[in-house]
Design an enzyme around this catalytic site. Sequence first.
Site, PDB file in Angstrom:
ATOM      1  CD  GLU A  98      -7.626  -5.229   3.777  1.00  0.00           C
ATOM      2  OE1 GLU A  98      -8.527  -4.385   3.674  1.00  0.00           O
ATOM      3  OE2 GLU A  98      -6.544  -4.996   4.347  1.00  0.00           O
ATOM      4  CG  HIS A 133      -2.919  -7.837   5.378  1.00  0.00           C
ATOM      5  ND1 HIS A 133      -2.805  -7.516   4.041  1.00  0.00           N
ATOM      6  CD2 HIS A 133      -3.724  -6.886   5.916  1.00  0.00           C
ATOM      7  CE1 HIS A 133      -3.492  -6.415   3.793  1.00  0.00           C
ATOM      8  NE2 HIS A 133      -4.069  -6.010   4.905  1.00  0.00           N
ATOM      9  CD1 TRP A 155      -2.016   2.203   1.856  1.00  0.00           C
ATOM     10  CD2 TRP A 155      -3.195   0.956   0.408  1.00  0.00           C
ATOM     11  NE1 TRP A 155      -3.162   2.902   1.545  1.00  0.00           N
ATOM     12  CE2 TRP A 155      -3.900   2.157   0.655  1.00  0.00           C
ATOM     13  CE3 TRP A 155      -3.732   0.024  -0.491  1.00  0.00           C
ATOM     14  CZ2 TRP A 155      -5.132   2.445   0.051  1.00  0.00           C
ATOM     15  CZ3 TRP A 155      -4.953   0.313  -1.092  1.00  0.00           C
ATOM     16  CH2 TRP A 155      -5.630   1.503  -0.813  1.00  0.00           C
ATOM     17  CG  HIS A 178      -6.308  -1.508  10.241  1.00  0.00           C
ATOM     18  ND1 HIS A 178      -5.175  -0.718  10.160  1.00  0.00           N
ATOM     19  CD2 HIS A 178      -6.655  -1.777   8.950  1.00  0.00           C
ATOM     20  CE1 HIS A 178      -4.858  -0.523   8.892  1.00  0.00           C
ATOM     21  NE2 HIS A 178      -5.743  -1.139   8.146  1.00  0.00           N
TER      22      HIS A 178
HETATM   23 ZN    ZN Z   1      -7.493  -3.185   5.372  1.00  0.00          ZN
END
Ligand code: ZN
Length: 218
Positions: free
Chosen positions: A182, A61, A27, A67
């Site tokens: 993900e 993950h 990311w 989060h």
């Molecule tokens: Zn995420």
Amino acid sequence: METAAETNGAPAWVDISVPLRDGMVHWPDNPEVRITRVQDLERGDDATVSSLSLGAHTGTHVDAPVHFVKGATGVDALAFDSLLGVARVLEIRDARAIRVAELKGHAIQPGERILFKTANSSRGWASKAFLPDFVYLSVEGARYLAERKVRTVGIDYLSIGSAEEGVPTHQALLGADVCIIEGLDLSSVEAGTYDLVCLPLRIAGGDGAPARAILRRR
Ligand SMILES: [Zn+2]
């Protein structure tokens, strides 16, 4: 490597996790992935030992509620039931987003583990560069799945939500205790019903953790 083909009459396990590699796609504002040998038999050391430097949301993950939700559960406290058990792979036709209209056609039931196979699986992981136009779950789609009380959702790229709407999409799911996987690679599996095994590393209080994920056709 095992394939989806049957071996001795029993369906084989298929690896749907992405190999972790030095320099792999991540990311954009997350840490680079560095996997380097700090000791190496080839250089005369007594053993080969690697150093890993990576973000918690690297490759395949699991996201923990903490989060995106302050004070919420860490990845080490997720229920095993969210990540082990029967799962359904849905093939998404929309090449841009997973939207409510398409979700409604799949009769999604409470407690289901749903993995979305999108156009990402055939293009996402071949590219070393980050693909900003990956197929994502819309905010409305996330709210719909939370209302349907699904147990788990999985997606075949680095985020369940788009770059623009990732925060409300994650909040809608994690705030309703929907588990998020993900970074799956679903290119070698078809739509259908499977046994899922996905175990994230036990990082104390972690916001996420890399995981190995495998499927076996039922
Ligand atoms: Zn995420």
